[in-house]
Every structure is written in C-alpha cells, then in structure tokens.
Design an enzyme around this catalytic site. Structure first.
Site, PDB file in Angstrom:
ATOM      1  N   LYS A 204     -27.805  74.896  -8.288  1.00 28.87           N
ATOM      2  CA  LYS A 204     -28.014  74.065  -7.431  1.00 28.87           C
ATOM      3  C   LYS A 204     -27.173  72.679  -8.177  1.00 28.87           C
ATOM      4  CE  LYS A 204     -30.404  72.378  -3.645  1.00 28.87           C
ATOM      5  NZ  LYS A 204     -32.125  72.231  -3.411  1.00 28.87           N
TER       6      LYS A 204
ATOM      7  N   SER B 205     -36.550  74.952   0.588  1.00 30.32           N
ATOM      8  CA  SER B 205     -35.149  74.778   0.096  1.00 30.32           C
ATOM      9  C   SER B 205     -34.859  76.165  -0.607  1.00 30.32           C
ATOM     10  CB  SER B 205     -34.744  73.544  -0.645  1.00 30.32           C
ATOM     11  OG  SER B 205     -34.868  72.882   1.140  1.00 30.32           O
TER      12      SER B 205
ATOM     13  N   SER C 232     -32.130  73.836   1.424  1.00 35.05           N
ATOM     14  CA  SER C 232     -31.184  73.267   0.868  1.00 35.05           C
ATOM     15  C   SER C 232     -30.426  73.937  -0.127  1.00 35.05           C
ATOM     16  CB  SER C 232     -31.468  71.485   0.670  1.00 35.05           C
ATOM     17  OG  SER C 232     -32.026  72.044  -0.715  1.00 35.05           O
TER      18      SER C 232
END
Ligand code: GLN
Length: 486
Positions: A79, A178, A154
């Site tokens: 990420k 997330s 996210s």
C-alpha cells in the site's frame, strides 16, 4: 488454475521443490498486471524492474540453498502509505505526489530481506481516509468480482491486486477497518494485528493511536506466513511491543474444539444487510457444529464506536497532517507570496483533497479550547468504556464473531454524496481499533456474486488463536478457493 491464481504457500512449495523459480512467478504476476490492470487499477505505480531484480536475487539465494524465508520469491504489493527507499510514496495524495523517501519502512525492509519481490505501490484513499478507495487523488480502483463496484478501502488497491492475481500477497494499513473491510469486499483474508505487534516505522501516520499494518492474502496460511515476516519488536518504533513473536504457522493445525466464542448482539442487528447476516450466521453455525461453543453477548458501548472514532481519528489526523505545510517537503503552491500563512493555507487547500480537509477541520475543532473537554476528552472516556466491554467479553470467550462489513461491495459513486452511509461501512471493524485488539476477516460466502467476510476478533497479542479458528473454518469450506473471472 493459472500460476497467478494459486496461494503463496502453494507456489512456495513448488519453488522449494525446484519446480518453479521466483523469476517465473514474478513474470506470471507481471503478465497478469499487463492483462488486467487497465480494468482494475490496483496500483499507483508498478515497480516491474525492481521486482525482477529482487526475483533474480531470490533465485540466487534459493539455488545456494539459503532461502531467508519460506516466502522467498513470492510477489507482494505494498500500500502506498508505506515508505519505499528511492521509490515514490504518494499516500494517494497530491500532497506527496513527488515524495521519494530516503528510507524503507521496517515492514518493507523485512519483506525485502525475506526476498519477496515488490510488484508495486497500491492505490488507496488519500491518507487512508475512506472506505472505498474513491478518495485517491489519482484513480479509482475496481473490485475484481464486479468492475462496477468498489474494492472497499482504504487498502482497496492491495485487496484488488491480490484478488485479481496481480500479486500473491499484499500489505495494507488499518485504522478503522482498512485491511479487513476491503479484504471482505474482495473475497480474501485480511488481518489487523494487535496495536504494537507490527512496526509502524515508515508508515505515514493517519491516527497514531489506531493505525496498524497487516497482511492481505488469499488464505489463512499465507496470512500466518506474512505475519512471521513482519511481526515483532523494532528499535525504530517505540510503540512496537518488545515481546516475543510465536511461529504463527504452529496454530494452523489446531481444531476449534474446546474454544468459546461470543457473538456481539450489537454487531449482528440493525444496519446489517439481511443477506449478509444470513451468510455470517451460517458461518457461525458451521463453526458451532465443528465444536466452537458460540453464544450471544451484550456489548452495549459498541454502539458509540462510530461517533467516538470520528472524534479521535480526525483529532489525531489534524495533528499528524500539520507537517504538510509546503515548507519542508511535499507539494507547495506555485503562488508567489511573502506571507507564510498564505503559503500554508494555499498549499494545504490545493494539496489535500476534500475528505482530508474535512477531517483536519473536524479534528482542529474538537481539539480547540472550549471544545476539547466536551468532545475529545469525552470521546477518550467512552473509548475506555468500549475497551471495557471487550475486556469483560474476553474474560469469558476466546474469540468474538461478527460480519466484517454490513454490506457487500457497493457501486462506484453510489455513496459519494452520502458520507454517513460511507462511514457505516466500518461499523463492525472500528470497535476493534478503539480497543487495540487483533481481528481477521475471512471469506464466508457470496451475496449476488459478491464476497462476504466473517470477522474474528481476539485478545491482545493472540493473533495465533484467530488464525487457528480462521484456518479451521477455511479447511471446512472452499470460499477462499473461489477466484473472480476477469
Ligand atoms: N474508513 C475509515 C476512515 O475513513 C477507516 C480507514 C482506515 O482504516 N484507514 O477513517
């Protein structure tokens, strides 16, 4: 099955047996990226050359019989909230579009030492604020199960990359859900470790009392293997607990007999889509049949989790994001001015997207004199009550069970004008972050062709027990073997 559809441990076995190389595996994932990335948009940046170099290194070490980890040669996606030395790290924001960190996050360094080739940096909601990955400054990621739906967020890019076979495993970060929520929406496994279990050195902070890094994988075994690589003390991070890490794979052989589970009434009631509830109830029934003793438990303060989170997280973010002022690093407004306040204001208005600006304003408000006691301090007190509910429940139960997300993946754009509906996506996951405990999401079925996730929560530092229950369920089902047809 194609190579890119296998689990990491299946491929690792083939690599160990000399039937497959790290380079072939990396090549298969790069080809998959070339095939589907235009439709899925998992990555902010694909680091193909970097991955190929690491794969060559992995093969060299493997032929010398010196594999540093059972996952050597397994392609990973990271990420874009974790710093990568010499490779841009945007955090999904225009503010950091050109930021190239001079160092690796500890987790990135550990994965690199374990010789997992890094395929790229994945798309995310700006500064990890959101539940759909639609808040990215760069692109919208699609759900591999239905390209018209969001992958969750996210860490939506990481979840989509694994579900689509662009990488075999990924890392995400979880402040209020997330990792788990996108894992649920994309039909994969996602673990938020205990607060302090995994180093956050090099993780760009959102809300420091809540953030944790964790794995997104195809099955529970892969999750345990990644935890073995990333968990454990780090002198660079004072919030990382200095306690020994077990070998998580040792928990994968156990059954659930003799263990007890509480099912919080508050997390299976109103607000949960009835079809999702049915799937999760069926999973709970199945675990019960396998010997897990399940019963309902009341956790009355959980109902306050969302309001408490939306005071604490924005307060911490308003403080953490104060550093992005156009002076030291990151975006700076092109406007010429001698007024430093104007420079700050313009830079921040242009560099941050609307959701981030909203949260900074909310946080600044609740921390200001006159409102601090009424909002922030009160939220901290209620947070303690919520944690107390978990403490009491864990006196009686080994684990707690709930849906991960109240609904399956929703359509791109559907909740754009409905911030409350968007925030309700994390209603089952946020209490876990407030309490600092670990929780895993595993696939437990489908509704209208879209995946449903079961959340298993545990006591602090008992990730092993979560993996044990999750693995036992997984062995008895084949939800985790389903792959989207892209
Ligand atoms: N969706 C939640 C938020 O927007 C949680 C995000 C996260 O876990 N990073 O804050």
């Amino acid at each position: 099955m194609e190579l890119y559809e296998l689990t990491a441990h299946e491929i690792a076995d083939q690599i160990a047996a000399g039937q497959l190389s790290a380079q072939e595996t990396t090549k298969a994932c790069l080809e998959r990226i070339a095939e589907v990335e235009e439709a899925v948009n998992s990555f902010v940046m694909v680091t193909a050359d970097h991955a190929r170099t690491q794969a060559v290194q992995a093969d060299e070490r493997l032929t010398e019989g010196e594999a540093p980890s059972p996952l050597a040669g397994i392609p990973i996606a990271i990420k874009d909230v974790m710093c990568t030395r010499g490779l841009s790290t945007t955090c999904g924001s225009k503010m950091l579009e050109d930021f190239v960190p001079p160092y690796d996050a500890t987790v990135v360094q550990r994965c690199s030492q374990a010789l997992l080739p890094m395929m790229g940096k994945t798309n995310m909601d700006e500064f990890a604020m959101g539940s759909s990955t639609e808040n990215s400054a760069f692109k919208v990621t699609a759900n591999p199960w239905n390209l018209e739906c969001v992958p969750g967020g996210s860490s939506g890019g990481s979840a989509a990359a694994v579900a689509a076979g662009e990488a075999l495993v990924a890392l995400g970060s979880d402040t209020g859900g997330s990792i788990r929520q996108p894992a649920a929406l994309c039909g994969i496994v996602g673990l938020k470790p205990t607060y302090g279990r995994v180093s956050r050195y090099g993780l760009i902070a959102y809300a420091s009392s809540l953030d944790q890094i964790g794995p997104l994988t195809r099955d529970v075994t892969d999750c345990a293997l990644i935890m073995n690589v990333i968990a454990g003390p780090d002198p660079q991070d004072a919030t990382c607990a200095d306690i020994p890490v077990p070998d998580y794979t040792e928990y994968l052989t156990e059954s659930v007999k003799g263990l007890t589970a509480g099912v919080p009434t508050q997390l299976l009631g109103k607000g949960i889509d009835p079809q999702v509830r049915d799937r999760v109830q069926a999973a709970i029934d199945q675990l019960q049949n396998m010997g897990l003793e399940c019963e309902e438990v009341q956790m009355p303060h959980i109902d306050y989790s969302l309001p408490v989170y939306y005071i604490i997280a924005p307060a911490e973010c308003s403080s953490n994001l104060a550093r992005f002022d156009g002076v030291r690093y990151g975006y700076r407004t092109p406007t010429e001015t001698d007024d430093i306040n104007e420079l700050f204001a313009k830079t921040r208005a242009e560099g941050f997207g609307p959701e981030v600006r909203l949260r900074i304003m909310l946080g600044t408000y609740t921390l200001s004199a006159g409102y601090y006691d009424a909002y922030y301090l009160k939220a901290l007190k209620v947070r303690t009550l919520i944690k107390g509910d978990f403490d009491s429940a864990f006196e009686k139960y080994d684990v707690l069970l709930s849906p991960t997300s109240p609904t399956v993946a929703f359509r791109i754009g559907e909740r754009a004008d409905d911030p409350l509906a968007m925030k309700l996506a994390d209603i089952c996951t946020i209490p876990v972050n407030l309490a600092g405990i670990p929780a895993i999401s595993i696939p437990c079925g489908f509704v209208d062709g879209l995946p449903v996730g079961l959340q298993i929560m545990g006591r602090a530092f008992e990730e092993g027990k979560l993996l044990q229950v999750a693995h036992a369920y997984e062995q008895a089902t084949d939800w985790h073997r389903q792959r989207p047809s892209l």
